[in-house]
Design a protein around this motif. Sequence first.
Motif, short mmCIF file in Angstrom:
data_model
loop_
_atom_site.label_atom_id
_atom_site.label_comp_id
_atom_site.label_asym_id
_atom_site.label_seq_id
_atom_site.Cartn_x
_atom_site.Cartn_y
_atom_site.Cartn_z
N LEU A 23 1.38 -1.40 -0.20
CA LEU A 23 0.09 0.22 0.26
C LEU A 23 0.93 1.18 -0.45
O LEU A 23 0.23 2.61 -0.73
CB LEU A 23 -1.06 0.06 1.28
N VAL A 24 2.28 0.94 0.74
CA VAL A 24 2.91 2.24 0.83
C VAL A 24 3.76 2.16 -0.81
O VAL A 24 3.65 3.93 -0.82
CB VAL A 24 4.17 2.51 1.93
N LEU A 31 1.66 9.23 -5.86
CA LEU A 31 1.72 11.09 -5.75
C LEU A 31 2.64 11.48 -6.74
O LEU A 31 2.75 12.01 -7.55
CB LEU A 31 2.43 10.44 -4.03
N ILE A 32 3.70 9.88 -7.16
CA ILE A 32 4.17 10.49 -8.02
C ILE A 32 3.95 10.74 -9.70
O ILE A 32 4.17 12.09 -10.40
CB ILE A 32 5.70 9.30 -8.56
N ALA A 33 2.77 9.50 -10.26
CA ALA A 33 1.84 10.34 -11.04
C ALA A 33 1.05 11.31 -10.83
O ALA A 33 0.86 12.52 -12.00
CB ALA A 33 1.21 9.23 -11.34
N ALA A 34 1.15 11.83 -9.99
CA ALA A 34 -0.14 13.36 -9.83
C ALA A 34 0.89 14.43 -9.72
O ALA A 34 0.70 15.32 -10.76
CB ALA A 34 -0.59 13.71 -7.99
#
Length: 207
Positions: A23-24, A31-34
């Motif tokens: 999950l982490v 987060l990286i994709a966003a």
Amino acid sequence: MVPRLIRLCLSCRSRGFTLAEVLVVLALFGLIAALAFAPSVILVRGLGEARTETAKEQVSDYLLGRIAAEMRLSPRYFPGGPAVAAVRKDLLGGLADDRLAFWSDYGGEPGVRAWKVFRPGAGRDGAPGIYRWILPLASPGAVEWENLDPAGGRLFIPGADFLRISVLSAETGEWGDDYEGPRPRGVRFEARTGKEAVFREDWLPPE
């Protein structure tokens, strides 16, 4: 033999990932994709908004050019009064409320064209913007501006709250504000809808 197999199995099990670790990792990937795609989304949205604003400006510019197109078919002189009447008027807050009137038979509709901004208010219903009225029995110098009803006119630039008009006199060769006289040599317009402003200058035939 058996203890060795137990140790081997335990070592294999220790090399796996727990649910929390998975999950982490997924959260980090998200987060990286966003962060990677956010600038692209903002850029695309900005381009879409800029394209919309450009289209609005082009439409407003075309409609202001329509005023000049109708004026090109106006007579140089008008019997019993001015061929063109431009009225300069300013409102509180820095808004321009100029008016323009001239006779034309553009589109096979003969009559005096009266152009002004309509602002709704007490006892004044209608959509705000720049309107054109065709008054078959009027003369350019005798338009009753305050009695023009939007229901009898045509809305050309919706939402416009500013109209500034200047004309180039064919007699003096100078640009002026308030004007009554023969058809001028040129005309300038500035129209605003909120913070969006459109400028246009057109030349008219000398004869």
